[in-house]
Design a protein around this motif. Structure first.
Motif, PDB file in Angstrom:
ATOM      1  N   THR A  13       0.806  -1.226   0.000  1.00 44.75           N
ATOM      2  CA  THR A  13       0.000   0.000   0.000  1.00 44.75           C
ATOM      3  C   THR A  13       0.835   1.270   0.000  1.00 44.75           C
ATOM      4  O   THR A  13       0.384   2.298  -0.498  1.00 44.75           O
ATOM      5  CB  THR A  13      -0.952   0.031   1.215  1.00 44.75           C
ATOM      6  N   HIS A  14       2.049   1.219   0.569  1.00 47.93           N
ATOM      7  CA  HIS A  14       2.894   2.409   0.640  1.00 47.93           C
ATOM      8  C   HIS A  14       4.318   2.079   0.200  1.00 47.93           C
ATOM      9  O   HIS A  14       4.792   0.963   0.393  1.00 47.93           O
ATOM     10  CB  HIS A  14       2.934   2.994   2.059  1.00 47.93           C
ATOM     11  N   THR A  15       4.964   3.061  -0.381  1.00 49.01           N
ATOM     12  CA  THR A  15       6.373   2.965  -0.742  1.00 49.01           C
ATOM     13  C   THR A  15       7.128   3.998   0.083  1.00 49.01           C
ATOM     14  O   THR A  15       6.781   5.178   0.099  1.00 49.01           O
ATOM     15  CB  THR A  15       6.590   3.228  -2.241  1.00 49.01           C
ATOM     16  N   ARG A  16       8.162   3.540   0.789  1.00 49.03           N
ATOM     17  CA  ARG A  16       8.941   4.426   1.642  1.00 49.03           C
ATOM     18  C   ARG A  16      10.275   4.727   0.976  1.00 49.03           C
ATOM     19  O   ARG A  16      10.955   3.819   0.477  1.00 49.03           O
ATOM     20  CB  ARG A  16       9.157   3.787   3.017  1.00 49.03           C
ATOM     21  N   LEU A  17      10.645   5.984   0.976  1.00 53.43           N
ATOM     22  CA  LEU A  17      11.929   6.422   0.454  1.00 53.43           C
ATOM     23  C   LEU A  17      12.790   6.889   1.616  1.00 53.43           C
ATOM     24  O   LEU A  17      12.315   7.575   2.522  1.00 53.43           O
ATOM     25  CB  LEU A  17      11.752   7.577  -0.535  1.00 53.43           C
ATOM     26  N   GLY A  18      14.045   6.517   1.599  1.00 54.89           N
ATOM     27  CA  GLY A  18      14.974   6.953   2.625  1.00 54.89           C
ATOM     28  C   GLY A  18      16.243   7.482   1.995  1.00 54.89           C
ATOM     29  O   GLY A  18      16.651   7.026   0.920  1.00 54.89           O
ATOM     30  N   LEU A  19      16.864   8.439   2.644  1.00 51.98           N
ATOM     31  CA  LEU A  19      18.134   8.988   2.182  1.00 51.98           C
ATOM     32  C   LEU A  19      19.140   8.864   3.317  1.00 51.98           C
ATOM     33  O   LEU A  19      18.894   9.352   4.430  1.00 51.98           O
ATOM     34  CB  LEU A  19      17.971  10.456   1.783  1.00 51.98           C
ATOM     35  N   ALA A  20      20.232   8.172   3.053  1.00 47.84           N
ATOM     36  CA  ALA A  20      21.274   7.975   4.053  1.00 47.84           C
ATOM     37  C   ALA A  20      22.491   8.805   3.691  1.00 47.84           C
ATOM     38  O   ALA A  20      22.875   8.890   2.522  1.00 47.84           O
ATOM     39  CB  ALA A  20      21.658   6.500   4.150  1.00 47.84           C
ATOM     40  N   ALA A  21      23.083   9.427   4.700  1.00 48.21           N
ATOM     41  CA  ALA A  21      24.313  10.197   4.526  1.00 48.21           C
ATOM     42  C   ALA A  21      25.421   9.518   5.321  1.00 48.21           C
ATOM     43  O   ALA A  21      25.284   9.342   6.536  1.00 48.21           O
ATOM     44  CB  ALA A  21      24.121  11.637   5.001  1.00 48.21           C
ATOM     45  N   ASP A  22      26.456   9.093   4.623  1.00 46.23           N
ATOM     46  CA  ASP A  22      27.587   8.407   5.255  1.00 46.23           C
ATOM     47  C   ASP A  22      27.131   7.213   6.091  1.00 46.23           C
ATOM     48  O   ASP A  22      27.595   6.999   7.216  1.00 46.23           O
ATOM     49  CB  ASP A  22      28.399   9.383   6.116  1.00 46.23           C
ATOM     50  N   GLY A  23      26.190   6.445   5.554  1.00 43.23           N
ATOM     51  CA  GLY A  23      25.762   5.207   6.189  1.00 43.23           C
ATOM     52  C   GLY A  23      24.722   5.355   7.275  1.00 43.23           C
ATOM     53  O   GLY A  23      24.352   4.362   7.906  1.00 43.23           O
ATOM     54  N   VAL A  24      24.225   6.580   7.507  1.00 38.72           N
ATOM     55  CA  VAL A  24      23.220   6.818   8.550  1.00 38.72           C
ATOM     56  C   VAL A  24      21.954   7.365   7.901  1.00 38.72           C
ATOM     57  O   VAL A  24      22.017   8.341   7.144  1.00 38.72           O
ATOM     58  CB  VAL A  24      23.743   7.811   9.609  1.00 38.72           C
ATOM     59  N   LEU A  25      20.804   6.737   8.184  1.00 37.73           N
ATOM     60  CA  LEU A  25      19.544   7.227   7.639  1.00 37.73           C
ATOM     61  C   LEU A  25      19.324   8.662   8.079  1.00 37.73           C
ATOM     62  O   LEU A  25      19.342   8.978   9.260  1.00 37.73           O
ATOM     63  CB  LEU A  25      18.385   6.350   8.106  1.00 37.73           C
ATOM     64  N   ALA A  26      19.122   9.555   7.093  1.00 34.69           N
ATOM     65  CA  ALA A  26      19.017  10.974   7.402  1.00 34.69           C
ATOM     66  C   ALA A  26      17.616  11.516   7.212  1.00 34.69           C
ATOM     67  O   ALA A  26      17.183  12.406   7.946  1.00 34.69           O
ATOM     68  CB  ALA A  26      19.995  11.771   6.521  1.00 34.69           C
ATOM     69  N   ALA A  27      16.877  11.016   6.225  1.00 34.50           N
ATOM     70  CA  ALA A  27      15.539  11.537   5.946  1.00 34.50           C
ATOM     71  C   ALA A  27      14.685  10.433   5.352  1.00 34.50           C
ATOM     72  O   ALA A  27      15.202   9.461   4.778  1.00 34.50           O
ATOM     73  CB  ALA A  27      15.610  12.724   4.986  1.00 34.50           C
TER      74      ALA A  27
END
Length: 276
Positions: A13-27
């Motif tokens: 039902t949902h698609t989640r997007l994540g952005l990681a900076a230097d190996g750490v989830l940031a947003a």
């Protein structure tokens, strides 16, 4: 500039997007899963996510070292990407979108990808990519043993035993699936908002349905935790994730942590494990 990784978690039902900076989830960002989505639309969704991050409109995880000027102004938008998908017809759509966004073919969670988990499962290839990612993150944060409960289209339980092996799991219909089945299968039952009722015994049809669906889910989770612990021979930390996890955890008899970044953090860890 930070090394950026795009994580894409495609659910029913949902698609989640994540952005990681230097190996750490940031947003992180969430959008409805569209069975008719094209690569162009997927690219546009990610571009919108990056714009939201740059404008301070996307949730930024505490402790994340990400500034607006860390984000590229043109493609490639990230150094790489990783995808977990339970929607086979959309997998290649997002693979193509991620390739265009990063200039490289993304990793996809499935057979051949190292997870660091021992799979005590008859058919490891059949374990959902989302479940693998969640177990990787849960093991990293809570160690082993640990029990993960995901509230989605289905309610799933995954047990990592004391040795860190995936012992097995349980898959049951989720609350929204149950509510939809009630409303469509019984002519006089309405669709109801999924929230805890004011009293256990409803005084209206809607309240009675809310009690049956929501409190029934709480009782099922509490009961299955007890049965899983009895089967394993020991208790474990319990981690809830998914829609409504905070509300369900507050109603449960058992203590449970809530982590809404579990799947995305697991994807980031899998990316690091397989790109070394």
């Amino acid at each position: 500039m930070s090394s950026l990784v795009l994580a894409i978690d495609i659910r029913n039902t949902h698609t989640r997007l994540g952005l990681a900076a230097d190996g750490v989830l940031a947003a992180q960002w969430s959008l409805g899963t569209d069975a008719g989505c094209t690569p162009d639309e997927a690219v546009a969704a990610v571009a919108g996510f990056f714009d939201a991050v740059a404008c301070g409109l996307a949730p930024i995880e505490p402790g994340a070292a990400l500034e607006g000027n860390d984000l590229p102004s043109q493609a490639p938008l990230a150094d790489g990407a990783i995808i977990a998908s339970v929607f086979p017809s959309l997998t290649e759509v997002w693979v193509e979108a991620a390739r265009r966004l990063t200039g490289t073919r993304p990793l996809t969670v499935g057979p051949g990808l190292k997870s660091g988990l021992k799979m005590g499962f008859s058919d490891p290839a059949s374990v959902g990519a989302d479940r693998v990612a969640e177990m990787v993150a849960a093991k990293s944060a809570w160690g082993a043993p640990v029990l993960v409960v995901d509230l989605g289209t289905s309610t799933t339980f995954e047990l990592l035993d004391r040795e860190g092996s995936f012992k097995g799991g349980i898959i049951a219909p989720g609350m929204r699936l149950g509510a939809a089945a009630l409303a469509s299968g019984a002519a006089q039952l309405p669709s109801v908002e999924l929230r805890a009722p004011r009293a256990l015994l409803g005084r209206t049809t809607a309240e009675a349905m809310q009690s049956g669906i929501v409190m029934g889910e709480v009782a099922r989770i509490d009961g299955l935790i007890e049965m899983i612990w009895a089967d394993a021979g020991y208790a474990t930390p319990v981690v809830l994730t998914g829609r409504g996890a905070e509300a369900i955890a507050a109603l449960m008899r058992h203590e449970a942590s809530v982590d809404q970044t579990l799947g995305l953090r697991g994807l980031v860890e899998l990316y690091g494990l397989n790109r070394r």
